[in-house]
Design an enzyme around this catalytic site. Structure first.
Site, PDB file in Angstrom:
ATOM      1  N   ASP A  13      -1.172  -4.738   5.888  1.00 40.28           N
ATOM      2  CA  ASP A  13      -1.833  -6.037   6.060  1.00 40.28           C
ATOM      3  C   ASP A  13      -1.254  -7.125   5.165  1.00 40.28           C
ATOM      4  OD1 ASP A  13      -3.653  -4.682   7.783  1.00 40.28           O
ATOM      5  OD2 ASP A  13      -4.778  -4.042   6.018  1.00 40.28           O
ATOM      6  N   LYS A  16       3.163  -8.942   7.635  1.00 42.84           N
ATOM      7  CA  LYS A  16       4.524  -8.647   8.118  1.00 42.84           C
ATOM      8  C   LYS A  16       4.770  -9.244   9.496  1.00 42.84           C
ATOM      9  CE  LYS A  16       3.689  -4.259   7.721  1.00 42.84           C
ATOM     10  NZ  LYS A  16       2.414  -4.295   6.990  1.00 42.84           N
ATOM     11  N   GLY A  40      -1.923  -3.464  12.886  1.00 40.40           N
ATOM     12  CA  GLY A  40      -2.412  -4.679  13.532  1.00 40.40           C
ATOM     13  C   GLY A  40      -1.606  -5.845  13.018  1.00 40.40           C
ATOM     14  N   HIS A  41      -0.836  -6.457  13.905  1.00 41.60           N
ATOM     15  CA  HIS A  41      -0.011  -7.595  13.495  1.00 41.60           C
ATOM     16  C   HIS A  41      -0.535  -8.853  14.173  1.00 41.60           C
ATOM     17  CE1 HIS A  41       3.627  -4.862  12.380  1.00 41.60           C
ATOM     18  NE2 HIS A  41       2.637  -4.768  11.541  1.00 41.60           N
ATOM     19  N   GLN A 225       2.076  -0.674   8.542  1.00 35.72           N
ATOM     20  CA  GLN A 225       1.438  -0.222   7.289  1.00 35.72           C
ATOM     21  C   GLN A 225       2.258  -0.691   6.079  1.00 35.72           C
ATOM     22  OE1 GLN A 225       1.802   2.559   9.815  1.00 35.72           O
ATOM     23  NE2 GLN A 225       0.019   1.551  10.667  1.00 35.72           N
TER      24      GLN A 225
HETATM   25  P1  IMP Z   1      -4.519   6.379   9.735  1.00 29.37           P
HETATM   26  O1  IMP Z   1      -3.157   5.760   9.716  1.00 29.37           O
HETATM   27  O2  IMP Z   1      -5.381   5.853  10.847  1.00 29.37           O
HETATM   28  O3  IMP Z   1      -4.437   7.878   9.722  1.00 29.37           O
HETATM   29  O4  IMP Z   1      -5.280   5.974   8.385  1.00 29.37           O
HETATM   30  C1  IMP Z   1      -4.838   6.404   7.114  1.00 29.37           C
HETATM   31  C2  IMP Z   1      -5.038   5.312   6.071  1.00 29.37           C
HETATM   32  O5  IMP Z   1      -4.124   4.255   6.336  1.00 29.37           O
HETATM   33  C3  IMP Z   1      -6.423   4.684   6.077  1.00 29.37           C
HETATM   34  O6  IMP Z   1      -6.755   4.311   4.749  1.00 29.37           O
HETATM   35  C4  IMP Z   1      -6.240   3.429   6.913  1.00 29.37           C
HETATM   36  O7  IMP Z   1      -7.184   2.430   6.602  1.00 29.37           O
HETATM   37  C5  IMP Z   1      -4.844   3.035   6.484  1.00 29.37           C
HETATM   38  N1  IMP Z   1      -4.118   2.236   7.487  1.00 29.37           N
HETATM   39  C6  IMP Z   1      -3.532   2.693   8.614  1.00 29.37           C
HETATM   40  N2  IMP Z   1      -2.939   1.690   9.273  1.00 29.37           N
HETATM   41  C7  IMP Z   1      -3.126   0.581   8.548  1.00 29.37           C
HETATM   42  C8  IMP Z   1      -2.701  -0.787   8.701  1.00 29.37           C
HETATM   43  O8  IMP Z   1      -1.997  -1.169   9.636  1.00 29.37           O
HETATM   44  N3  IMP Z   1      -3.101  -1.642   7.708  1.00 29.37           N
HETATM   45  C9  IMP Z   1      -3.831  -1.221   6.635  1.00 29.37           C
HETATM   46  N4  IMP Z   1      -4.230   0.026   6.455  1.00 29.37           N
HETATM   47  C10 IMP Z   1      -3.879   0.925   7.398  1.00 29.37           C
END
Ligand code: IMP
Length: 432
Positions: A13, A16, A40-41, A225
């Site tokens: 977040d 990017k 989420g972009h 991420q």
């Molecule tokens: P997962 O990727 O859904 O398995 O989540 C694992 C961890 O990564 C959790 O803490 C999510 O909140 C975090 N996470 C996954 N994708 C994002 C993103 O795009 N932005 C921020 N945090 C993320």
């Protein structure tokens, strides 16, 4: 050497999407190399705000080709929805403009159900996943029983494979997690229908990228991420299941070492995190509300994918230095500087303290940050609106000093700074 990489230096977040959007105007190809629709972009163009989870945000530029590399995990319903959404907003999507790796793995409803069931079973130890099936899909990949996009090419075999996959997942769901079983036939039918649409987008994207790079075209690798969510190098186990860091580009796209040019780290002017896990510079109360916003604006600190309020804090220089090292960053883009306007003082963490000893670098990686107490430097803030600034000299001296300090602490230059959500609200810092 025309492969530029954009990575997040924090917990995702960082903004990017808009940095990629900016750089995409010159890129021939924008390629996602990790993650899935957990990302989420958000990109704002004029009055339009695009929220993309899977398709590379660079595709909004008319001459750019979007690639979903083999390192990505794909949930077809999200992909089809995004294709429709973009088309409805006059962004042309066709199999020439969007290419999907034959070796990318699928996320299925069974993966999503397993993700939720596993989170529930963790009880108080929850990771706070996005529930998008990311962990189970990458688990299947590593266990060599995942389903790859290329399997969509043979309709009959794919349908059978989907049934077997859901039947197997049902055993775990019911016997271990006491969750409800899913309907294998319904899912296999839905995915076979999706396959008939997606089939023509599938190609060997590694070969496509190689040819483009050989021709001297500019390829932009778009990370999802952030560094601290990296499976190997992040705040394990509070991480995602892929490699969002720059080294992840090579296996995630199937490109070699020789082409890498710029490695651009995107860092927010403060720190945020969604989900569980340690966060040394986290703040609460009034300052937190001030940094987070109310949720009324699309850029307030609420998850693009889940809508969860993000945890917020001061910029962590120790973790930023770590991100520089792990990614081999050549430069930084600082986003959301405008959010700090009006704060009387700004803090930046320059070291961690434990048992009376101070560390400017992590002694043993970021997995367990909980024992550390942040050591802050306080800097005077600035008043007034900086959203109209476009050059370094347009910024108040205090803002310049803050950015200079970020580049001193990180050891890499700050080249651009965003001061608002619009495309043009960017300060060219000339690598201060
Ligand atoms: P997962 O990727 O859904 O398995 O989540 C694992 C961890 O990564 C959790 O803490 C999510 O909140 C975090 N996470 C996954 N994708 C994002 C993103 O795009 N932005 C921020 N945090 C993320």
């Amino acid at each position: 050497m025309p492969l530029d990489i954009v990575v997040g230096t924090q917990w995702g977040d960082e903004g990017k999407g808009r940095v990629v959007d900016l750089l995409s105007s010159r890129a021939d190809i924008v390629a996602r190399y990790n993650g899935g629709d957990n990302a989420g972009h958000t990109v704002t163009v004029g009055k339009q705000t695009f929220k993309l989870h899977l398709i590379p945000s660079g595709i909004i530029h008319p001459r750019t080709t979007g690639v979903l590399g083999n390192g990505v995990v794909i949930y077809p319903p999200t992909l089809l929805t995004e294709i429709d959404m973009l088309r409805n907003n006059q962004v042309e999507i066709n199999p020439q403009r969007l290419r999907i790796s034959h070796a990318a793995h699928l996320i299925t409803p069974a993966h999503r159900a397993l993700d939720r069931a596993q989170e529930a079973a963790r009880g108080r130890e929850q990771i706070g996943t996005t529930g998008r099936g990311i962990g189970p899909a990458y688990t299947d990949k590593a266990a060599r029983r995942g389903i790859r996009m290329e399997e969509m090419l043979d309709e009959t075999a794919f349908h059978r494979r989907m049934i077997e996959h859901v039947e197997e997942a049902n055993q775990f769901l019911t016997a271990i997690y006491h969750a409800e079983a899913l309907d294998p036939l319904q899912i296999a039918d839905e995915y076979t229908r999706a396959a008939s649409v997606l089939r023509e987008y599938i190609t060997d994207t590694s070969a496509l990228l190689w040819e483009a790079l050989q021709r001297g075209q500019l390829v932009l690798a778009e990370g999802a991420q952030g560094t601290l969510l990296d499976l190997d190098h992040g705040t394990y186990p509070f991480v995602t299941s892929s490699s969002p860091t720059a080294p992840g580009v090579l296996p995630g796209l199937g490109v070699g070492f020789g082409y890498v040019n710029r490695v651009i780290g995107v860092t927010k002017a403060f720190q945020t995190r969604v989900g569980a896990g340690p966060f040394p510079t986290e703040v609460f109360g009034e300052t937190a509300t001030r940094l987070r916003g109310t949720g009324a604006n699309p850029w307030d600190e609420f998850g693009t994918t889940t809508g969860r309020p993000r945890r917020v804090g001061w910029l962590d220089g120790v973790l930023l230095r770590y991100a520089v090292r792990i990614n081999g960053l050549t430069e930084l883009v600082v986003t959301k500087l405008d959010v700090l306007s009006g704060l009387p003082e700004i803090r930046i963490c320059t070291a961690y303290r434990i048992n009376g000893q101070e560390y400017t670098d992590l002694p043993l990686g970021p997995a367990d940050l909980s024992p550390f107490e942040p050591v802050y430097e306080e800097m005077p803030g600035w008043g007034g609106d900086i959203s109209g600034a476009r050059t370094w000299n347009d910024l108040p001296e205090e803002a310049q000093n803050y950015l200079t300090r970020i580049s001193q602490i990180s050891g890499v230059p700050v080249c651009q700074v965003s001061v608002g959500p619009e495309r043009e609200q960017v300060v060219d810092a000339q690598c201060a």
